[in-house]
Scaffold this motif. Structure first.
Motif, PDB file in Angstrom:
ATOM      1  N   GLN A 198     -86.110  -8.463   5.224  1.00 20.16           N
ATOM      2  CA  GLN A 198     -84.924  -7.830   5.813  1.00 20.16           C
ATOM      3  C   GLN A 198     -84.724  -6.397   5.330  1.00 20.16           C
ATOM      4  N   GLN A 227     -85.980 -16.273  -2.060  1.00 20.88           N
ATOM      5  CA  GLN A 227     -84.832 -15.501  -1.572  1.00 20.88           C
ATOM      6  C   GLN A 227     -85.157 -14.005  -1.603  1.00 20.88           C
ATOM      7  N   ASN A 255     -80.560 -12.383   9.680  1.00 24.08           N
ATOM      8  CA  ASN A 255     -80.098 -13.555   8.930  1.00 24.08           C
ATOM      9  C   ASN A 255     -79.599 -14.690   9.825  1.00 24.08           C
TER      10      ASN A 255
END
Length: 603
Positions: free
Chosen positions: A492, A485, A399
């Motif tokens: 991730q 998103q 991130n």
């Protein structure tokens, strides 16, 4: 000077007008010919032929004459062309063909005898005449001529190639293989040519008969020439075409043992097996080379390849345990200890860093390793850029989007005219997309959609279509913001968070155009988690509910691959490959789907 200039301009203008008229005449003649209006076409081709005596105009004019049964005219222009180009045996063969078609046996036999005698004066003319006979489908004449030609030029490679071409066209596979074996024995340097020709014929003809004859005759030849390495290499190649890697490897090892080749043939078999996902054969090949010790010139390449194979094999299993991942990590660490950290092992370090960061929660160790490798003296610019991209990827995973974006931008600037630069810019666009900066992402994608790397340009096109479709239909882009998103969460490996966002979109925006993409993302998550039952459910929902959506071709491909390679359900696999071939002519997977479909049909 003024008058010279005027003359020159007029001359150029007249030449241009003549060329324009000639082009128009050609197009009109071809149009008449294609519509079977031979009477109209023949008038134009007579005019063109009288001007050029070109091969193309001769062939069209002769065809027109034959269609109109004007055989006297046909003979007249062939004779004229022979006078115009006396050294070109194609025209003599054309006259032989005409005499055969008109039943003029006396002139036919007389001309065949003279033409053959003249051609045999040199090997080049012999080859030219044989090719002319073959191209004109004068197969009986050609085969008789072969007997004469072989007596004169038995060991000529070019003659042997022309003879094999004749046998291929007439479907005489046993004779074709005999000719190729003879060519190989006399001219070992022709091995690549023979392989290329055989591969083309095997692929085009789809003939088990040819493959069986080829295998039997090469083995038979080896019985007579047991030490001929070229025949051994051809047999290895045959087994690879049949995807029988165990036999290919057996022969390669035997050849290596006898001729002390340092495992070169074995390594090549291993790399092909690896590319074909035959991991057991690949592992056996590379292990053979590693067993010969670090002094073997292929040792480093084999060690890298066996690690790649182990990783690929691990991630196609139904479940990957933490212990398996740690064991693979240790193999990479051991390889680096054996080979040393240097500019030749950057790729090994990069693979280790990826494993640590994305699968073992060791991002700190991974980044440290990459930064260490980036300081290596004489590191190749390509490897350096790949390490930098891997480092930026890890930052996105953690991130640290801002730092990653700066690094991608730096790489894109330094390598703007090659594939690495395109990849970095694409990753920049992905980051902008993740951050809901859709206009900026689209601008970056527009730059790289024309990339020469098809995979990158295809990914860019898909992302561009996703953005444009869902911002056009929803100017506020609220649903796409949530979806982007969720895509970041998938990158991730935060799958639960991604699924919650997908559910939110479905609840707040029922019937939104993103529904097909949500199903596809759910299928990808299920595949990553080895939940293949749900993967099938999601993919089949796409193919049934959205049969022509922009993502549907990928759904068909994933289903085809799963049924083909994991469930061994060839009928289901064939069904999905065929859907791509029939319904998605611009699909990135079209060539693969067509090839696999044909292969399954053969089976």
């Amino acid at each position: 000077m003024k008058y010279v200039l005027i003359y020159f301009v007029c001359m150029l203008t007249s030449i241009g007008m003549y060329a324009q008229n000639d082009t128009n005449l050609n197009q009109l003649a071809l149009l008449y010919y294609s519509q079977n209006e031979y009477t109209r076409a023949v008038e134009l081709y007579e005019k063109l032929y009288s001007q050029t005596h070109s091969d193309i105009h001769f062939k069209y004019l002769l065809s027109c004459y034959k269609e109109l049964d004007l055989y006297d005219k046909s003979e007249e222009i062939i004779q004229e062309q022979i006078k115009h180009k006396p050294d070109n045996f194609f025209y003599r063969a054309s006259l032989i063909q005409l005499y055969q078609e008109t039943g003029n046996t006396k002139e036919y036999q007389k001309l065949v005898k003279k033409t053959n005698r003249d051609a045999l004066s040199s090997v080049s003319q012999t080859v030219e005449l044989l090719q002319a006979y073959t191209n004109l489908s004068l197969y009986a004449v050609a085969e008789n001529f072969v007997q004469e030609a072989k007596k004169e030029y038995q060991e000529s490679p070019n003659l042997s190639k022309a003879i094999s071409s004749l046998f291929i066209q007439t479907g005489q596979y046993a004779k074709t293989v005999d000719e190729y074996i003879s060519l190989l024995l006399h001219s070992p340097e022709e091995l690549s040519f023979i392989q290329n020709q055989l591969q083309f014929v095997i692929y085009e003809q789809n003939s088990d008969e040819l493959t069986n004859i080829l295998t039997e005759k090469v083995i038979e030849a080896l019985n007579s020439h047991p030490k001929n390495s070229d025949l051994h290499e051809l047999l290895i190649w045959i087994y690879i075409q049949e995807k029988d890697f165990s036999k290919a490897l057996y022969i390669a090892k035997a050849l290596d043992s006898r001729e002390k080749r340092n495992g070169q043939d074995v390594f090549e078999v291993g790399k092909i097996a690896q590319s074909q996902k035959k991991y057991a054969a690949a592992t056996e090949s590379f292990s053979y080379i590693l067993s010969q010790g670090i002094e073997n010139p292929f040792y480093q390449a084999a060690l890298k390849a066996i690690l790649e194979t182990a990783q690929a094999q691990l991630f196609v299993t139904d479940s990957v345990s933490r212990e398996d991942l740690r064991a693979l990590e240790q193999r990479y660490i051991s390889a680096l200890a054996t080979l040393g950290k240097n500019n030749q092992t950057v790729d090994v370090a990069r693979a280790l860093a990826h494993l640590q960061a994305f699968y073992l929660d060791k991002s700190t160790e991974a980044q440290s390793l990459l930064e260490e490798m980036l300081t290596m003296p004489r590191i190749h610019p390509h490897e350096k850029a790949l390490c930098q991209i891997e480092l930026a990827d890890i930052q996105v995973f953690n991130n640290d989007v801002w730092t990653a974006n700066l690094l991608y931008a730096k790489i894109a600037l330094e390598y703007k005219n090659n594939d690495i630069g395109h990849e970095a810019r694409f990753k920049q666009a992905q980051l902008a997309y993740y951050n809901a900066q859709f206009s900026y992402a689209q601008a970056l994608l527009d730059i790289i959609k024309a990339s020469t790397t098809k995979l990158i340009s295809n990914d860019a096109l898909e992302l561009s279509q996703l953005i444009s479709k869902n911002t056009y239909q929803d100017s506020s882009a609220q649903a796409l913001t949530l979806f982007s998103q969720a895509d970041l969460f998938i990158y991730q490996k935060k799958y639960d968070e991604a699924i919650r966002l997908f559910d939110t979109i479905s609840e707040q925006f029922p019937g939104h155009s993103l529904q097909s993409m949500i199903l596809f993302r759910r299928a990808e998550i299920a595949k990553t988690q080895h939940d293949f039952d749900n993967m099938i459910v999601f993919l089949e929902a796409i193919t049934e509910q959205y049969p022509y959506d922009i993502i549907t071709h990928k759904a068909h491909f994933l289903l085809a691959e799963y049924y083909n390679y994991r469930l061994n359900d060839k009928d289901k696999a064939r069904e999905h490959y065929l859907k791509i071939v029939k319904n998605f002519p611009n699909s990135f997977y079209l060539n693969t789907a067509r090839k696999e479909y044909r292969s399954l049909l053969e089976q």
